[in-house]
Design an enzyme around this catalytic site. Structure first.
Site, PDB file in Angstrom:
ATOM      1  N   HIS A  70       7.627  -7.469   5.415  1.00  0.00           N
ATOM      2  CA  HIS A  70       6.883  -6.765   4.363  1.00  0.00           C
ATOM      3  C   HIS A  70       7.233  -5.274   4.371  1.00  0.00           C
ATOM      4  CE1 HIS A  70       3.767  -5.019   1.881  1.00  0.00           C
ATOM      5  NE2 HIS A  70       3.564  -4.173   2.873  1.00  0.00           N
ATOM      6  N   HIS A  94       8.991  -1.953   1.235  1.00  0.00           N
ATOM      7  CA  HIS A  94       8.806  -0.506   1.099  1.00  0.00           C
ATOM      8  C   HIS A  94      10.084   0.315   1.146  1.00  0.00           C
ATOM      9  CE1 HIS A  94       4.397  -0.314   1.129  1.00  0.00           C
ATOM     10  NE2 HIS A  94       4.388  -1.225   2.079  1.00  0.00           N
ATOM     11  N   GLU A 122       1.491  -0.698  -3.281  1.00  0.00           N
ATOM     12  CA  GLU A 122       1.505  -2.118  -2.896  1.00  0.00           C
ATOM     13  C   GLU A 122       1.627  -3.079  -4.085  1.00  0.00           C
ATOM     14  OE1 GLU A 122       2.032  -3.125   0.020  1.00  0.00           O
ATOM     15  OE2 GLU A 122       1.309  -1.545   1.362  1.00  0.00           O
ATOM     16  N   SER A 173       7.483  -8.300  -1.567  1.00  0.00           N
ATOM     17  CA  SER A 173       7.710  -9.047  -0.322  1.00  0.00           C
ATOM     18  C   SER A 173       7.027 -10.409  -0.357  1.00  0.00           C
ATOM     19  CB  SER A 173       7.214  -8.229   0.880  1.00  0.00           C
ATOM     20  OG  SER A 173       5.809  -8.047   0.825  1.00  0.00           O
TER      21      SER A 173
HETATM   22  N1  HBI Z   1      -0.548   1.209   9.283  1.00  0.00           N
HETATM   23  N2  HBI Z   1       1.510   0.415   9.956  1.00  0.00           N
HETATM   24  C1  HBI Z   1       0.634   0.665   8.965  1.00  0.00           C
HETATM   25  N3  HBI Z   1       0.975   0.363   7.690  1.00  0.00           N
HETATM   26  C2  HBI Z   1       0.121   0.602   6.661  1.00  0.00           C
HETATM   27  O1  HBI Z   1       0.463   0.327   5.496  1.00  0.00           O
HETATM   28  C3  HBI Z   1      -1.140   1.164   6.938  1.00  0.00           C
HETATM   29  C4  HBI Z   1      -1.452   1.473   8.283  1.00  0.00           C
HETATM   30  N4  HBI Z   1      -2.643   2.014   8.585  1.00  0.00           N
HETATM   31  C5  HBI Z   1      -3.617   2.330   7.557  1.00  0.00           C
HETATM   32  C6  HBI Z   1      -3.205   1.930   6.191  1.00  0.00           C
HETATM   33  N5  HBI Z   1      -2.052   1.420   5.948  1.00  0.00           N
HETATM   34  C7  HBI Z   1      -4.128   2.049   5.010  1.00  0.00           C
HETATM   35  O2  HBI Z   1      -5.384   1.549   5.380  1.00  0.00           O
HETATM   36  C8  HBI Z   1      -4.208   3.436   4.384  1.00  0.00           C
HETATM   37  O3  HBI Z   1      -3.169   3.582   3.426  1.00  0.00           O
HETATM   38  C9  HBI Z   1      -5.489   3.664   3.651  1.00  0.00           C
HETATM   39 FE    FE Z   2       2.629  -2.300   2.664  1.00  0.00          FE
END
Ligand code: HBI
Ligand code: FE
Length: 298
Positions: free
Chosen positions: A140, A145, A186, A205
């Site tokens: 994913h 991304h 997303e 994804s």
């Molecule tokens: N950590 N590795 C990772 N990937 C994410 O997309 C991610 C995260 N921690 C918090 C988060 N996304 C979201 O909750 C925030 O964008 C709000």
């Molecule tokens: Fe993501």
């Protein structure tokens, strides 16, 4: 993808389920080494299968920016080495990938983005999770991304989101900002001369959600509206009931350039909208015939 709620300020242990991934050896910024040599032949084979399935879907349904970057990167033969991609990403948009054990705390995530570092999970799903994965894995994070990080305007938008996240964290407004991330980074759609295309990583994804998001008559498709999105709840365990459509990436960047503090103040305490709602003021591309999805309907 059912991970957003788990990720919200919760990596320290408030999650509904235990996070996958090995958080034992990470550095203070939650990064680890990728340890590419440790991936097994079976994992590389699973990656190739995942990649081939998505490749057959994106040609018609992903935006050109995504398709062109993916073709240039050519990482379908096995799990990529982050170092090799970083050597291409640095000159393109000055972003870098950093390896992480899995979901990281919100503020850590925002700080990486604000510094043009994109956290990519190191582990790959199990074969039984071919169609559906609860937390973001390397497929994913990488397939969904990384190609968009090669687009200069989108790359700037993600950095601005990181900066906004740090501020929202101070202001207690992460929920509103997280909806923006959800409905753009997303699950975003873009209206192109070739028709509607996907640019959101959660769509790109996913084997099922690519055709669903772009072609199905079931969901709503509504023009991007920043404040409206920040008031719209989302479901984490079904296909989306509403997708928001941008005209171009400049629109995203410009809408999100101002300081959000007055928006948060304005929206604070207001009712939120259900994911399936269509409002009188919406610019409707498609009114869904059956927008409401029950859990696990994905
Ligand atoms: N950590 N590795 C990772 N990937 C994410 O997309 C991610 C995260 N921690 C918090 C988060 N996304 C979201 O909750 C925030 O964008 C709000
Ligand atoms: Fe993501």
């Amino acid at each position: 993808m059912a991970w957003e709620r788990a990720g919200r300020g919760s990596v320290a242990g408030e999650t509904a389920h235990k996070l996958r991934g090995d958080y034992g050896d990470m550095r203070s910024d939650h990064t680890v080494d990728q340890d590419w040599e440790a991936y097994t032949a079976d994992e590389h084979e699973l990656w190739r299968r995942l990649y081939r399935r998505q490749e057959s879907l994106i040609a018609r349904h992903a935006c050109d920016e995504f398709n062109n970057a993916l073709a240039d990167l050519n990482f379908g033969e096995g799990i990529p080495r982050f170092g090799a991609i970083n050597a291409k990403l640095r000159p393109a948009t000055n972003w870098q990938l950093v390896a992480v054990p899995g979901l990281v705390p919100d503020l850590t995530f925002f700080e990486h983005l604000a510094n043009r570092r994109f956290p990519v999970t190191v582990w790959l799903r199990d074969p039984g999770e071919f169609d559906y994965i609860v937390e973001p894995d390397i497929f994913h994070d990488f397939f969904g991304h990384v190609p968009m990080l090669f687009n200069p305007v989108f790359a700037d938008y993600i950095q601005a989101y990181g900066r906004g996240g740090i501020k929202a964290h101070e202001l207690g407004a992460i929920e509103m900002l997280a909806r923006l991330y959800w409905y753009t980074v997303e699950f975003g759609l873009i209206h192109t001369p070739k028709g509607l295309r996907a640019y959101g990583a959660g769509i790109l994804s996913s084997g099922g959600e690519i055709p669903y998001s772009v072609e199905s008559a079931d969901p709503n498709r509504i023009g991007f509206d920043l404040l409206r999105i920040m008031q719209t709840r989302y479901k984490i365990d079904t296909y989306q009931e509403t997708y928001f459509v941008i005209r171009d990436f400049g629109q995203l960047f410009e809408a999100t350039a101002p300081d959000f503090s007055p928006y948060y103040a304005q929206l604070n305490g207001r009712d939120t909208f259900a994911p399936s709602t269509v409002l009188a003021g919406d610019r409707v591309y498609q009114r869904g015939l059956a927008p409401v999805r029950t859990a696990n309907g994905a």
